[in-house]
Scaffold this motif. Structure first.
Motif, PDB file in Angstrom:
ATOM      1  N   LEU A 103      -8.302   4.569 -42.721  1.00 51.16           N
ATOM      2  CA  LEU A 103      -9.643   4.807 -42.183  1.00 51.16           C
ATOM      3  C   LEU A 103      -9.916   6.293 -41.934  1.00 51.16           C
ATOM      4  CD1 LEU A 103      -9.880   1.793 -39.687  1.00 51.16           C
ATOM      5  CD2 LEU A 103     -10.463   1.884 -42.116  1.00 51.16           C
ATOM      6  N   THR A 104      -9.189   7.146 -42.632  1.00 50.63           N
ATOM      7  CA  THR A 104      -9.351   8.600 -42.462  1.00 50.63           C
ATOM      8  C   THR A 104     -10.792   9.049 -42.669  1.00 50.63           C
ATOM      9  OG1 THR A 104      -7.087   8.972 -43.218  1.00 50.63           O
ATOM     10  CG2 THR A 104      -8.575  10.860 -43.270  1.00 50.63           C
ATOM     11  N   GLN A 105     -11.491   8.436 -43.588  1.00 52.95           N
ATOM     12  CA  GLN A 105     -12.847   8.868 -43.927  1.00 52.95           C
ATOM     13  C   GLN A 105     -13.905   8.360 -42.955  1.00 52.95           C
ATOM     14  OE1 GLN A 105     -13.167  11.102 -46.375  1.00 52.95           O
ATOM     15  NE2 GLN A 105     -10.933  10.928 -46.527  1.00 52.95           N
ATOM     16  N   ARG A 106     -13.514   7.475 -42.056  1.00 53.35           N
ATOM     17  CA  ARG A 106     -14.487   6.965 -41.087  1.00 53.35           C
ATOM     18  C   ARG A 106     -14.485   7.820 -39.828  1.00 53.35           C
ATOM     19  NH1 ARG A 106     -14.517   0.538 -40.287  1.00 53.35           N
ATOM     20  NH2 ARG A 106     -15.814   1.348 -38.591  1.00 53.35           N
ATOM     21  N   ASN A 107     -15.671   8.037 -39.255  1.00 51.37           N
ATOM     22  CA  ASN A 107     -15.781   8.884 -38.069  1.00 51.37           C
ATOM     23  C   ASN A 107     -16.116   8.109 -36.800  1.00 51.37           C
ATOM     24  OD1 ASN A 107     -18.423   8.176 -38.472  1.00 51.37           O
ATOM     25  ND2 ASN A 107     -19.165  10.257 -38.914  1.00 51.37           N
ATOM     26  N   ASN A 108     -16.049   6.773 -36.881  1.00 53.16           N
ATOM     27  CA  ASN A 108     -16.362   5.963 -35.695  1.00 53.16           C
ATOM     28  C   ASN A 108     -15.200   5.042 -35.331  1.00 53.16           C
ATOM     29  OD1 ASN A 108     -16.575   4.230 -37.857  1.00 53.16           O
ATOM     30  ND2 ASN A 108     -18.516   3.311 -37.197  1.00 53.16           N
ATOM     31  N   VAL A 109     -13.975   5.532 -35.567  1.00 56.69           N
ATOM     32  CA  VAL A 109     -12.774   4.774 -35.218  1.00 56.69           C
ATOM     33  C   VAL A 109     -11.901   5.620 -34.293  1.00 56.69           C
ATOM     34  CG1 VAL A 109     -10.762   3.518 -36.077  1.00 56.69           C
ATOM     35  CG2 VAL A 109     -12.842   3.630 -37.470  1.00 56.69           C
ATOM     36  N   GLU A 110     -11.448   5.011 -33.198  1.00 54.35           N
ATOM     37  CA  GLU A 110     -10.542   5.692 -32.277  1.00 54.35           C
ATOM     38  C   GLU A 110      -9.240   4.911 -32.195  1.00 54.35           C
ATOM     39  OE1 GLU A 110     -12.191   6.759 -28.491  1.00 54.35           O
ATOM     40  OE2 GLU A 110     -14.185   7.174 -29.348  1.00 54.35           O
ATOM     41  N   TYR A 111      -8.177   5.606 -31.765  1.00 51.81           N
ATOM     42  CA  TYR A 111      -6.845   5.011 -31.735  1.00 51.81           C
ATOM     43  C   TYR A 111      -6.146   5.373 -30.425  1.00 51.81           C
ATOM     44  CZ  TYR A 111      -7.910   5.282 -36.736  1.00 51.81           C
ATOM     45  OH  TYR A 111      -8.530   5.211 -37.950  1.00 51.81           O
ATOM     46  N   LYS A 112      -5.233   4.482 -30.009  1.00 52.68           N
ATOM     47  CA  LYS A 112      -4.371   4.838 -28.871  1.00 52.68           C
ATOM     48  C   LYS A 112      -3.057   4.081 -28.968  1.00 52.68           C
ATOM     49  CE  LYS A 112      -3.990   5.861 -24.018  1.00 52.68           C
ATOM     50  NZ  LYS A 112      -4.708   6.135 -22.758  1.00 52.68           N
ATOM     51  N   LEU A 113      -1.966   4.818 -28.776  1.00 50.68           N
ATOM     52  CA  LEU A 113      -0.615   4.253 -28.741  1.00 50.68           C
ATOM     53  C   LEU A 113      -0.108   4.313 -27.311  1.00 50.68           C
ATOM     54  CD1 LEU A 113       1.848   3.184 -30.399  1.00 50.68           C
ATOM     55  CD2 LEU A 113       2.618   5.573 -30.518  1.00 50.68           C
ATOM     56  N   TYR A 114       0.331   3.166 -26.781  1.00 47.21           N
ATOM     57  CA  TYR A 114       0.768   3.080 -25.386  1.00 47.21           C
ATOM     58  C   TYR A 114       2.290   3.062 -25.295  1.00 47.21           C
ATOM     59  CZ  TYR A 114      -4.052   1.854 -24.242  1.00 47.21           C
ATOM     60  OH  TYR A 114      -5.423   1.866 -24.084  1.00 47.21           O
ATOM     61  N   PRO A 115       2.881   4.013 -24.604  1.00 46.31           N
ATOM     62  CA  PRO A 115       4.339   4.035 -24.430  1.00 46.31           C
ATOM     63  C   PRO A 115       4.836   2.785 -23.700  1.00 46.31           C
ATOM     64  CG  PRO A 115       3.359   6.129 -23.777  1.00 46.31           C
ATOM     65  CD  PRO A 115       2.227   5.169 -23.965  1.00 46.31           C
ATOM     66  N   LYS A 116       5.953   2.261 -24.156  1.00 43.67           N
ATOM     67  CA  LYS A 116       6.700   1.177 -23.501  1.00 43.67           C
ATOM     68  C   LYS A 116       6.058  -0.203 -23.601  1.00 43.67           C
ATOM     69  CE  LYS A 116       8.880   4.238 -20.083  1.00 43.67           C
ATOM     70  NZ  LYS A 116       9.149   4.471 -18.646  1.00 43.67           N
ATOM     71  N   LEU A 117       4.815  -0.310 -24.083  1.00 41.65           N
ATOM     72  CA  LEU A 117       4.172  -1.621 -24.112  1.00 41.65           C
ATOM     73  C   LEU A 117       4.636  -2.432 -25.324  1.00 41.65           C
ATOM     74  CD1 LEU A 117       0.489  -1.054 -22.946  1.00 41.65           C
ATOM     75  CD2 LEU A 117       2.624  -1.201 -21.630  1.00 41.65           C
ATOM     76  N   ASN A 118       4.915  -3.742 -25.082  1.00 39.60           N
ATOM     77  CA  ASN A 118       5.388  -4.614 -26.156  1.00 39.60           C
ATOM     78  C   ASN A 118       4.207  -5.288 -26.860  1.00 39.60           C
ATOM     79  OD1 ASN A 118       4.590  -6.769 -24.521  1.00 39.60           O
ATOM     80  ND2 ASN A 118       6.658  -7.304 -23.896  1.00 39.60           N
ATOM     81  N   HIS A 119       4.479  -6.339 -27.593  1.00 38.64           N
ATOM     82  CA  HIS A 119       3.441  -6.972 -28.406  1.00 38.64           C
ATOM     83  C   HIS A 119       2.313  -7.544 -27.551  1.00 38.64           C
ATOM     84  CE1 HIS A 119       1.722  -8.695 -31.980  1.00 38.64           C
ATOM     85  NE2 HIS A 119       1.784  -9.928 -31.492  1.00 38.64           N
ATOM     86  N   PHE A 120       2.641  -7.958 -26.331  1.00 41.66           N
ATOM     87  CA  PHE A 120       1.632  -8.514 -25.438  1.00 41.66           C
ATOM     88  C   PHE A 120       1.126  -7.484 -24.441  1.00 41.66           C
ATOM     89  CE2 PHE A 120       3.804 -12.128 -27.222  1.00 41.66           C
ATOM     90  CZ  PHE A 120       2.756 -12.972 -27.537  1.00 41.66           C
ATOM     91  N   PHE A 121       1.381  -6.214 -24.765  1.00 44.95           N
ATOM     92  CA  PHE A 121       0.916  -5.079 -23.962  1.00 44.95           C
ATOM     93  C   PHE A 121       1.469  -5.142 -22.529  1.00 44.95           C
ATOM     94  CE2 PHE A 121      -1.705  -4.923 -27.623  1.00 44.95           C
ATOM     95  CZ  PHE A 121      -2.063  -3.590 -27.787  1.00 44.95           C
ATOM     96  N   ILE A 122       2.722  -5.596 -22.439  1.00 40.46           N
ATOM     97  CA  ILE A 122       3.438  -5.639 -21.171  1.00 40.46           C
ATOM     98  C   ILE A 122       4.499  -4.536 -21.206  1.00 40.46           C
ATOM     99  CG2 ILE A 122       4.797  -7.053 -19.582  1.00 40.46           C
ATOM    100  CD1 ILE A 122       2.036  -8.209 -20.133  1.00 40.46           C
ATOM    101  N   PRO A 123       4.623  -3.731 -20.151  1.00 34.65           N
ATOM    102  CA  PRO A 123       5.635  -2.667 -20.139  1.00 34.65           C
ATOM    103  C   PRO A 123       7.049  -3.238 -20.180  1.00 34.65           C
ATOM    104  CG  PRO A 123       4.015  -2.335 -18.384  1.00 34.65           C
ATOM    105  CD  PRO A 123       3.798  -3.711 -18.921  1.00 34.65           C
ATOM    106  N   SER A 124       7.920  -2.607 -20.957  1.00 37.39           N
ATOM    107  CA  SER A 124       9.329  -2.982 -21.015  1.00 37.39           C
ATOM    108  C   SER A 124      10.156  -1.714 -21.191  1.00 37.39           C
ATOM    109  CB  SER A 124       9.592  -3.948 -22.176  1.00 37.39           C
ATOM    110  OG  SER A 124      10.970  -4.271 -22.257  1.00 37.39           O
ATOM    111  N   GLU A 125      11.080  -1.493 -20.268  1.00 38.88           N
ATOM    112  CA  GLU A 125      11.912  -0.287 -20.324  1.00 38.88           C
ATOM    113  C   GLU A 125      12.920  -0.362 -21.463  1.00 38.88           C
ATOM    114  OE1 GLU A 125      11.564   2.435 -18.570  1.00 38.88           O
ATOM    115  OE2 GLU A 125       9.906   1.643 -17.382  1.00 38.88           O
ATOM    116  N   GLN A 126      13.356  -1.584 -21.787  1.00 38.43           N
ATOM    117  CA  GLN A 126      14.328  -1.766 -22.861  1.00 38.43           C
ATOM    118  C   GLN A 126      13.598  -2.062 -24.173  1.00 38.43           C
ATOM    119  OE1 GLN A 126      17.569  -1.219 -22.319  1.00 38.43           O
ATOM    120  NE2 GLN A 126      16.969  -0.744 -20.204  1.00 38.43           N
TER     121      GLN A 126
END
Length: 566
Positions: free
Chosen positions: A514-537
């Motif tokens: 989607l490099t050519q699109r200008n209406n897309v945003e992204y965010k990567l969350y540290p430590k979050l698993n598939h269900f967006f729950i924090p996990s230290e391991q």
């Protein structure tokens, strides 16, 4: 259908969970020979019925206590003790006088007065043609008896026919294509045969009167089966809960008074879905809304998994940011047999159509800003966002959030997941037997994958004897990120960097495509698993059983992005 093939249908659901076994002993009574009656003597005792036969047919368990010369019948929270040749029994320690003394057949089978059987176990039924015929008013016993018979369909062909009078016409039709035995054959090898009734509870969800029946299996494992009744008292669906979610705890940001919830019903007439509308507590004017779209599997409205409820957490968090949400029971959960029995079942029926129905329903609510309706697809639901947007012919959807959405084909992802299980088992020095079993799953799915990828097959030329053939032919080779290149609706793509099911490399693919699109945003969350729950391991799926919540930050980011679109 081949039994081995169905394993890979279940693998596609990407489910994880653990259940602790509970010991359960079932013994045949061995009463003393001196109490034996002749057949003629038994027939002379009016109203006597064989205790074990009657009890087992409704899910009660009979254990023989040789030292006390007594049978103990357990049915839910009732324990009934009957002694040979004694007109006095007891129920949960309280004396119950029988209308006649229990007897013994010449085969040394204990018989009891039928009226006393009903009184002791609180059953409203008749004894006809050597069977327990439960009155319609006794919903608990009727449900438990249904589950017993349902559990026998894999080994007793007649059991399937015995269930038919209790079904709606739609379910009868569905079970011709996908009989109950197919489901039972998946349940019993893992969880066991349902043998002992534990409890039953009923609740109306706006579409069905659902009776949740809990049994203990012969493997000592609890099994829940949901029976969905129509207003006419017929069963419209049967849904076994393979791995019940448990242990969920509300997030710290769940503050009473900050949101309100309402039960809703929407969807196609034949497949109405129950759901929940969550609104900010103090609604002034109209508010934006997000429709929450499930991942793979037969999910409830909260997308409950292990000890997490990602959709409930998001709904509460978004309400505090002034954003409403719609979440609902997935069609394959509310109508599992109808879905399995449909010849033309694809992801359109599984997910896409209902997401659009939900968006249209939300737009007509006077408290919702119909110009700001969004969808959030999680996992497979995120992968289907492009299809949902394409199917939104009325242009009800303003934008979409892709949460841990695979960028490429789901069949390739499943193979990656299975191979990942092998690698983690080897890295963790698991027993060779475990590793060999996992390697066998990889080999099995690899063969399964050859048929999926075979170009000679299509939605118009389905592979024979192949589970979910049209679903696979319709969904295979789907490159969601690539499809999105042709669309213009704003996207917010979010991903946890501790996700082993859909790893963070998929986020990179979304960005690249989607490099050519200008209406897309992204965010990567540290430590979050598939269900967006924090996990230290590093996530392995084992942590899914540990209570955890979606951080409020995720809801805040989604709400901020939504408000920026306005």
């Amino acid at each position: 259908m081949k039994k081995s093939a169905w394993k890979w249908m279940l693998a596609a659901c990407m489910l994880f969970g653990t259940m602790a076994p509970v010991a359960l002993a079932v013994q045949e009574p061995v009463p003393p020979a001196k109490e034996t009656r002749t057949v003629q003597e038994d027939r002379a005792i009016a109203g006597q019925v064989p205790l074990r036969q009657a009890a087992l047919s409704i899910g009660a368990v009979v254990k023989w206590d040789k030292s006390a010369n007594a049978a103990k019948v357990s049915y839910g929270d009732i324990v009934w003790t009957v002694r040979v040749n004694d007109a006095v029994s007891d129920v949960n320690g309280m004396e119950l006088k029988l209308s006649a003394k229990p007897g013994l057949t010449e085969q040394k089978k204990l018989t009891v007065p039928w009226d006393s059987f009903k009184q002791a176990l609180n059953v409203n039924a008749d004894w006809k043609d050597n069977k327990v015929v439960v009155d319609a008013s006794d919903w608990k016993t009727k449900a438990s008896q249904f589950v017993v018979t349902w559990g026998q369909t894999a080994v007793n062909p007649q059991a399937e026919a015995e269930l038919q009078p209790y079904l709606t016409e739609a379910l009868k039709k569905a079970t011709k294509q996908f009989p109950f035995s197919m489901t039972v054959m998946q349940v019993v090898p893992t969880l066991g045969q349902p043998v002992q009734f534990v409890s039953a509870a009923q609740q109306h969800n706006g579409v069905h009167n659902t009776v949740t029946v809990t049994f203990m299996t012969d493997k000592g494992i609890p099994l829940q089966v949901e029976l969905r009744y129509t207003a006419e008292g017929l069963i419209n669906e049967v849904f076994p809960i393979y791995m019940p979610a448990a242990g969920y705890q509300k997030p710290a940001y769940d503050k009473s008074g900050t949101y309100k919830e309402e039960a809703i019903v929407f969807g196609e007439e034949a497949f109405k879905l129950p759901g929940t509308l969550t609104l900010p507590a103090d609604v002034k004017g109209t508010v934006p809304v997000v429709v929450l779209v499930h991942g793979s599997g037969q999910h409830d409205r909260d997308e409950s998994h292990g000890a997490s409820k990602i959709f409930r957490d998001l709904a509460i968090g978004l309400a505090q940011q002034g954003v409403a949400t719609v979440r609902y029971e997935k069609r394959t959960r509310e109508y599992p047999n109808h879905a399995a029995g449909a010849r033309d079942f694809t992801v359109m029926e599984e997910t896409v159509a209902d997401a659009v129905y939900a968006a249209k329903w939300a737009a007509q609510d006077k408290r919702i800003d119909k110009a700001n309706v969004y969808v959030l697809g999680h996992s497979q639901g995120g992968m289907l966002v492009p299809r949902i947007l394409d199917h939104d012919k009325d242009k009800s959807i303003r934008g979409a959030i892709v949460a841990a959405g695979p960028a490429g084909p789901i069949e390739d992802l499943i193979l990656e997941q299975l191979e990942g299980h092998v690698k983690r088992a080897k890295d963790g020095k698991q027993p060779q037997a475990v590793i060999s079993q996992l390697e066998g799953q990889v080999a099995g799915f690899t063969q399964f994958l050859k048929t999926i990828k075979d170009e000679k097959y299509s939605v118009d030329n389905l592979p024979p004897n192949f589970p979910m053939a049209k679903w696979w032919m319709d969904f295979r080779n789907t490159y969601a990120a690539e499809v999105s290149k042709k669309q213009a609706i704003p996207l917010f793509v979010i991903q946890g960097d501790n996700d082993f099911q859909v790893d963070k490399s998929h986020l990179d693919v979304w960005k690249k495509e989607l490099t050519q699109r200008n209406n897309v945003e992204y965010k990567l969350y540290p430590k979050l698993n598939h269900f967006f729950i924090p996990s230290e391991q590093p996530s392995t799926g084992a942590e899914y059983a540990i209570p955890g919540n979606v951080p409020l930050e995720v809801a805040e980011d989604v709400a901020k992005w939504i408000k920026a679109q306005k």
